[in-house]
Design a protein around this motif. Sequence first.
Motif, PDB file in Angstrom:
ATOM      1  N   LEU A 133       0.823  -1.207   0.000  1.00 39.39           N
ATOM      2  CA  LEU A 133       0.000   0.000   0.000  1.00 39.39           C
ATOM      3  C   LEU A 133       0.861   1.263   0.000  1.00 39.39           C
ATOM      4  O   LEU A 133       0.646   2.186  -0.797  1.00 39.39           O
ATOM      5  CB  LEU A 133      -0.932   0.002   1.216  1.00 39.39           C
ATOM      6  CG  LEU A 133      -2.083  -1.004   1.210  1.00 39.39           C
ATOM      7  CD1 LEU A 133      -2.798  -0.993   2.552  1.00 39.39           C
ATOM      8  CD2 LEU A 133      -3.056  -0.710   0.082  1.00 39.39           C
TER       9      LEU A 133
ATOM     10  N   MET B  35       1.426   3.373  -3.519  1.00 39.73           N
ATOM     11  CA  MET B  35       0.957   4.759  -3.627  1.00 39.73           C
ATOM     12  C   MET B  35       2.094   5.672  -4.080  1.00 39.73           C
ATOM     13  O   MET B  35       1.924   6.505  -4.991  1.00 39.73           O
ATOM     14  CB  MET B  35       0.420   5.224  -2.277  1.00 39.73           C
ATOM     15  CG  MET B  35      -0.005   6.681  -2.233  1.00 39.73           C
ATOM     16  SD  MET B  35      -0.502   7.195  -0.570  1.00 39.73           S
ATOM     17  CE  MET B  35       1.063   7.020   0.314  1.00 39.73           C
TER      18      MET B  35
ATOM     19  N   ASP C  71       2.923   5.275  -7.765  1.00 40.82           N
ATOM     20  CA  ASP C  71       1.971   5.886  -8.692  1.00 40.82           C
ATOM     21  C   ASP C  71       1.991   7.407  -8.632  1.00 40.82           C
ATOM     22  O   ASP C  71       1.516   8.064  -9.550  1.00 40.82           O
ATOM     23  CB  ASP C  71       0.551   5.382  -8.381  1.00 40.82           C
ATOM     24  CG  ASP C  71       0.312   3.968  -8.895  1.00 40.82           C
ATOM     25  OD1 ASP C  71       0.894   3.619  -9.939  1.00 40.82           O
ATOM     26  OD2 ASP C  71      -0.431   3.221  -8.240  1.00 40.82           O
ATOM     27  N   ILE C  72       2.528   7.980  -7.554  1.00 38.97           N
ATOM     28  CA  ILE C  72       2.580   9.442  -7.418  1.00 38.97           C
ATOM     29  C   ILE C  72       3.962   9.988  -7.787  1.00 38.97           C
ATOM     30  O   ILE C  72       4.093  10.906  -8.601  1.00 38.97           O
ATOM     31  CB  ILE C  72       2.209   9.875  -5.983  1.00 38.97           C
ATOM     32  CG1 ILE C  72       0.747   9.530  -5.689  1.00 38.97           C
ATOM     33  CG2 ILE C  72       2.445  11.367  -5.789  1.00 38.97           C
ATOM     34  CD1 ILE C  72       0.325   9.813  -4.249  1.00 38.97           C
TER      35      ILE C  72
ATOM     36  N   ALA D 109      -4.745  10.374  -5.725  1.00 39.43           N
ATOM     37  CA  ALA D 109      -5.086   9.473  -4.605  1.00 39.43           C
ATOM     38  C   ALA D 109      -5.219   8.044  -5.137  1.00 39.43           C
ATOM     39  O   ALA D 109      -6.324   7.508  -5.249  1.00 39.43           O
ATOM     40  CB  ALA D 109      -6.373   9.916  -3.925  1.00 39.43           C
ATOM     41  N   PRO D 110      -4.090   7.423  -5.501  1.00 39.27           N
ATOM     42  CA  PRO D 110      -4.152   6.110  -6.161  1.00 39.27           C
ATOM     43  C   PRO D 110      -4.790   5.020  -5.299  1.00 39.27           C
ATOM     44  O   PRO D 110      -5.451   4.129  -5.834  1.00 39.27           O
ATOM     45  CB  PRO D 110      -2.686   5.799  -6.474  1.00 39.27           C
ATOM     46  CG  PRO D 110      -1.886   6.701  -5.591  1.00 39.27           C
ATOM     47  CD  PRO D 110      -2.708   7.918  -5.402  1.00 39.27           C
ATOM     48  N   LEU D 111      -4.601   5.061  -3.975  1.00 35.48           N
ATOM     49  CA  LEU D 111      -5.197   4.021  -3.138  1.00 35.48           C
ATOM     50  C   LEU D 111      -6.720   4.118  -3.153  1.00 35.48           C
ATOM     51  O   LEU D 111      -7.419   3.102  -3.277  1.00 35.48           O
ATOM     52  CB  LEU D 111      -4.668   4.113  -1.701  1.00 35.48           C
ATOM     53  CG  LEU D 111      -3.183   3.829  -1.502  1.00 35.48           C
ATOM     54  CD1 LEU D 111      -2.825   3.889  -0.019  1.00 35.48           C
ATOM     55  CD2 LEU D 111      -2.801   2.462  -2.075  1.00 35.48           C
ATOM     56  N   ARG D 112      -7.227   5.346  -3.020  1.00 32.26           N
ATOM     57  CA  ARG D 112      -8.678   5.522  -3.049  1.00 32.26           C
ATOM     58  C   ARG D 112      -9.231   5.144  -4.417  1.00 32.26           C
ATOM     59  O   ARG D 112     -10.289   4.507  -4.523  1.00 32.26           O
ATOM     60  CB  ARG D 112      -9.039   6.955  -2.704  1.00 32.26           C
ATOM     61  CG  ARG D 112     -10.556   7.163  -2.586  1.00 32.26           C
ATOM     62  CD  ARG D 112     -10.912   8.544  -2.065  1.00 32.26           C
ATOM     63  NE  ARG D 112     -10.536   9.578  -3.031  1.00 32.26           N
ATOM     64  CZ  ARG D 112      -9.779  10.623  -2.751  1.00 32.26           C
ATOM     65  NH1 ARG D 112      -9.278  10.787  -1.536  1.00 32.26           N
ATOM     66  NH2 ARG D 112      -9.489  11.529  -3.667  1.00 32.26           N
TER      67      ARG D 112
ATOM     68  N   ILE E 149      -2.963   3.846 -11.668  1.00 29.98           N
ATOM     69  CA  ILE E 149      -3.075   3.131 -10.383  1.00 29.98           C
ATOM     70  C   ILE E 149      -2.442   1.745 -10.454  1.00 29.98           C
ATOM     71  O   ILE E 149      -2.696   0.890  -9.616  1.00 29.98           O
ATOM     72  CB  ILE E 149      -4.547   3.003  -9.941  1.00 29.98           C
ATOM     73  CG1 ILE E 149      -5.360   2.252 -10.999  1.00 29.98           C
ATOM     74  CG2 ILE E 149      -5.137   4.367  -9.645  1.00 29.98           C
ATOM     75  CD1 ILE E 149      -6.751   1.866 -10.533  1.00 29.98           C
TER      76      ILE E 149
ATOM     77  N   SER F 261      -0.113   0.567  -7.339  1.00 30.22           N
ATOM     78  CA  SER F 261      -0.930   0.315  -6.148  1.00 30.22           C
ATOM     79  C   SER F 261      -1.852  -0.880  -6.351  1.00 30.22           C
ATOM     80  O   SER F 261      -1.982  -1.747  -5.480  1.00 30.22           O
ATOM     81  CB  SER F 261      -1.783   1.545  -5.813  1.00 30.22           C
ATOM     82  OG  SER F 261      -0.998   2.680  -5.604  1.00 30.22           O
TER      83      SER F 261
END
Length: 593
Positions: free
Chosen positions: A81, A85, A88-89, A261-264, A523, A526
């Motif tokens: 996680l 994230m 991806d950011i 917000a890749p996790l969301r 994403i 993640s």
Amino acid sequence: MAMTDLSDPNARSRPMTGEERKVILASSAGTIFEWYDFYLYGSLAAIIGAQFFTPFPESTRNVFALLAFAAGFIVRPFGALVFGMLGDIVGRKYTFLMTILIMGLSTFFVGLLPSYFSWGVAAPVILIILRMLQGLALGGEYGGAAVYVAEHAPQNRRGYYTSFIQTTATLGLLLSLIVILMVQGYVNGNYPDQPVLDAAGAAVMNADGTPSMQKAFNAWGWRIPFLGSIFLLLISLYIRLTMNESPAFKKMKEEGAASKAPLREAFGNWKNGKIALIALLGLTAGQAVVWYSGQFYALFFIQNIVKVDSFSANVFVAWSLILGTGGFIFFGSLSDKIGRKPIILAGCLIAALTYFPVFSFLTQTANPALHAAQSKEVIVTVNPADCSFQFNPTGTVKFTNSCDIAKAQLSRASVNYTTVEDAAATNATVKIGDTVLTSYDAAVLTGDELAAAKKTFDTGLADALKAAGYTDTTTVAKAEHFFDIFTGQKITIVLTLTYLIILVTMVYGPIAAMLVELYPTRIRYSGLSLPYHIGNGWFGGLLPATAFAISAQTGNIYSGLWYAIVVALMTVVIGAIFVPGGTHKKNIFADDK
């Protein structure tokens, strides 16, 4: 050197340039070093535990053992996680650098860390922290490696190039086994034995007044493979500093399409969340149990069930890894032609159908006397209320009921037995031939009475098992050195283990490309990391303890294989219905804003 624009479909279908191939192979090499670091602790856990955990009271020791276990497997999804994230950011390359640095330094510091006898309670606490950092780093490593390679690969060769990443876990295990065997042989052959220390740091004495001794490798030599990892870290850092950022990620950033917000986005809505669920249950869960069965459980089985000595078992498994590792490349490349899904699910299905005969054949070949003894009838009569399910992943849980004591001892001796339930029974009884033994309740008896009951049962059981042929070691396979495999018995063992490795390569070779193709670029890091590490860290990591508990419950040393078989068949069914086919033809550079 400028990279070719892989967002151009014509560019993606052409062969890789030398520079691109160098980058991808270098990435795989760095990942090998990460797996090597992670496996060192697992291979040497018992020796390290003696240095850091043994001096504590039993309850405290159990807590530390549980934390060390959790760090190795349970923590990995959290690393997926965090670093997924960041990947991806921030980008694939810089996240790569973070994971290798954390893993390498954590491993090196384990080698430097003073034992309990020098630092007291601070030593095991720091050890657990370092283990957790390793687990977190590994959780972020695989997804990054898979994504990075896939996003550099030509579209029609993603399976082939990502299959090099798939070899890294096996090669890391192989490297750790070879380094341990070499260092262990050298240290024990050139340095004297050392005294075993108690909690106060004084030598433990034998009954005859002489000090209890341990091999030099167990006392201090185990640190050498950990300290040597600093050279692998330096090499890995150099490799990763020379790498270019993923062209897909660069293109996405230039277009302003990156996720904030890749996790969301990956898990907070059903559209993407269901992909993670399908990937877990329809791909990685089955892949994980086949992977762990073919490598770790096979090693556990021939050591603890078949009773092959540790050195010989490591030699046989090492050779099977050498012979079978090419399968990752073969099946990865094949998946570019016929698809990933059919190969992965076929591997799971073949494993489910053949595990029972293959593991039985392994016992028959490696320890013929044990296999013959297992055909003799052993009956355990128990009160069902006296029995527990002996799930014990850390090896520290104490089962005190007479039923549990009897079943645990028989399972550790690799005895197949039949359980007869009798609600009127006070204590469990074991019937071997004409001998009937009564177990004892360690929660009821105390002091001399408990010691006497334990001695009577243990001695009687040992004698009865010896008479039945369970302890006959004259036919057990044994390797005197690494190249001592050229007899019919040993070659057969190696080839049988190689078959299990081939199944591993079927399910694992194409999985990276398959997972990459399920997610859009924004994403991808993640999205694929979490189902992969839940599948492998939890479904796979719990396999040996679960298999042993099932075997103890059922009275058959092969019954534990049902865990892997049921999970593999679940993946076959769910994967066949829900996992999309034809992903090997997907354009992963398509606009996914």
